[in-house]
Design a protein around this motif. Structure first.
Motif, short mmCIF file in Angstrom:
data_model
loop_
_atom_site.label_atom_id
_atom_site.label_comp_id
_atom_site.label_asym_id
_atom_site.label_seq_id
_atom_site.Cartn_x
_atom_site.Cartn_y
_atom_site.Cartn_z
N UNK A 25 0.66 -1.11 -0.18
CA UNK A 25 0.12 -0.03 0.03
C UNK A 25 0.90 1.35 -0.05
N UNK A 26 2.06 1.22 0.65
CA UNK A 26 2.81 2.41 0.89
C UNK A 26 3.34 2.65 -0.53
N UNK A 27 4.20 1.71 -1.49
CA UNK A 27 4.23 1.70 -2.59
C UNK A 27 3.40 2.23 -3.60
N UNK A 28 2.19 1.71 -3.39
CA UNK A 28 1.14 2.29 -4.28
C UNK A 28 1.10 3.77 -4.20
N UNK A 29 0.85 4.20 -3.02
CA UNK A 29 0.68 5.63 -2.58
C UNK A 29 1.76 6.46 -3.06
N UNK A 30 3.22 5.91 -2.95
CA UNK A 30 4.43 6.58 -3.15
C UNK A 30 4.53 6.91 -4.72
N UNK A 31 4.00 5.51 -5.62
CA UNK A 31 3.94 5.93 -7.01
C UNK A 31 3.06 6.81 -7.43
N UNK A 32 1.91 6.78 -6.98
CA UNK A 32 0.90 7.79 -7.24
C UNK A 32 1.42 9.43 -6.96
N UNK A 33 2.00 9.51 -5.66
CA UNK A 33 2.65 10.87 -5.40
C UNK A 33 3.67 11.29 -6.36
N UNK A 34 4.37 10.38 -6.71
CA UNK A 34 5.77 10.79 -7.50
C UNK A 34 4.92 10.95 -8.99
N UNK A 43 4.05 20.38 -16.07
CA UNK A 43 2.82 21.07 -16.77
C UNK A 43 2.27 21.89 -15.81
N UNK A 44 2.70 22.51 -14.60
CA UNK A 44 2.24 23.16 -13.55
C UNK A 44 0.74 22.49 -13.07
N UNK A 45 0.24 23.56 -12.30
CA UNK A 45 -1.14 23.08 -11.99
C UNK A 45 -1.00 22.64 -10.56
N UNK A 46 -2.10 22.40 -9.60
CA UNK A 46 -1.92 21.93 -7.94
C UNK A 46 -1.37 20.45 -7.85
N UNK A 47 -0.28 20.16 -7.15
CA UNK A 47 0.23 18.78 -7.04
C UNK A 47 -0.65 18.10 -6.40
N UNK A 48 -1.28 18.72 -5.20
CA UNK A 48 -2.47 17.80 -4.14
C UNK A 48 -3.42 17.48 -5.01
#
Length: 348
Positions: A25-34, A43-48
């Motif tokens: 689960x941690x790796x999944x969230x880390x890949x999404x965050x990266x 491309x700019x825009x809100x990272x969150x």
């Protein structure tokens, strides 16, 4: 029967078992965050917001027992750490530099927006916790405040969905305000100091405040940043009040007073306050500040990605139109209140 882990190797064995249950689960969230960070950088825009939307697209994995523990860790421990590290950005000297009139105006606008959120939520058929969360997200620091409040409010699937909707909506409103408010400040002929107060006091997220403030010049940008950081510092008081209120409601009547007092203030709030004091005393090496800011941001992006994984768009649609109306009303109120304060000259 012997305990599972005994002796000097016990902590290492416990850590190994904890990581074995959570690393997927941690790796999944880390890949999404990266991925969200890369898209925002290119491309700019809100990272969150990117992290949130990417996370929602992986909601189908949340029911997997191998994935869920790591996702839950990101929405609890990692989230709290990210909020705590925000304290390294604030000093008491910055707050004092505002002057008592401007500081009182910030407190009054924040408090009135939170109270409006609570009152309007009841009128719309939402509960008090949802009004408090939306009001604080609007009045204090957008997605970061929503996540911090969600950490101490009663947890439920409905509350998690509402938190996600608040994060999406305040991020969108903050981005629109970043574009519109500098034009409004210019049209109203606000001085650079007044423009900084307006931008820093009314836009939700820190990044958008900085961008909008420096569009109007260095004085406006510096003032906006300090005002915004003062708003962020109020997060500690609001989270403490919420934790006290909701834990006193749910506390067991047989629980001892000592336990209640130690459980009253969440650990991440203590760390937040300690970092504010250390930064105020210049005890944190300047070279560490960018690193702490980056770790805080990374933790919040991980938490947002995990929150997205936990929630589906179908569930979001079931929340209806009321939360959107609530957040829109709070946003308009906060901006109008600041314009009233500035045009009436109450900050002088």
């Amino acid at each position: 029967m012997k305990p599972a882990f005994v002796g000097p190797a016990a902590p290492r064995a416990w850590l190994s078992a904890a990581l074995a249950a959570r690393w997927r689960g941690l790796m999944l969230c880390a890949v999404i965050a990266m991925a969200a960070s890369l898209i925002a950088r290119l491309h700019g825009g809100p990272q969150l917001l990117y992290a949130l939307l990417f996370g929602v697209s992986f909601h189908f994995l949340h029911e997997d027992e191998r994935i869920r523990p790591g996702v839950e860790l990101c929405t609890s421990l990692v989230l709290r750490l990210g909020v705590a590290l925000l304290g390294a950005r604030i000093t008491l000297e910055q707050i004092a530099a505002l002057g008592w009139a401007s500081a009182l105006a910030v407190v009054a606008c924040v408090l009135s927006t939170v109270l409006l959120g609570i009152g309007l939520a009841r009128r719309l058929g939402l509960d008090t916790a949802q009004g408090l969360l939306s009001g604080c997200a609007t009045a204090i620091c957008g997605a970061s405040a929503a996540l911090a409040l969600s950490a101490v409010l009663p947890r439920s699937r409905e509350q998690d969905r509402f938190t996600l909707l608040v994060v999406v909506t305040v991020t969108a409103f903050s981005t629109l305000a970043m574009l519109i408010y500098p034009l409004l400040a210019h049209a109203l002929h606000l001085t650079p100091g007044q423009a900084g107060l307006f931008i820093g006091g009314s836009i939700h997220d820190v990044a958008q405040v900085v961008a909008a403030g420096y569009l109007l010049g260095t004085v406006a940008g510096d003032t906006a940043t300090v005002v915004k950081l003062f708003r962020v510092s109020l997060l500690a008081l609001v989270v403490l009040a919420a934790a006290a209120a909701y834990r006193s409601r749910t506390a067991d009547s047989g629980t001892g007073a000592r336990l209640r007092l130690t459980a009253l203030v969440p650990w991440f709030l203590w760390l937040f306050l300690a970092l504010v004091l250390l930064q105020s005393a210049h005890a944190i090496p300047p070279a560490m500040l960018p690193m702490l800011a980056e770790v805080s941001r990374d933790c919040l992006v991980l938490a947002i990605a995990a929150l997205g994984v936990k929630t589906s768009f179908q569930a979001l649609l079931r929340t209806g139109w009321r939360p959107f109306v609530l957040l829109l009303t709070e946003t308009v109120w906060l901006g109008a209140a600041w314009l009233l304060v500035l045009l009436a000259g109450w900050t002088h």
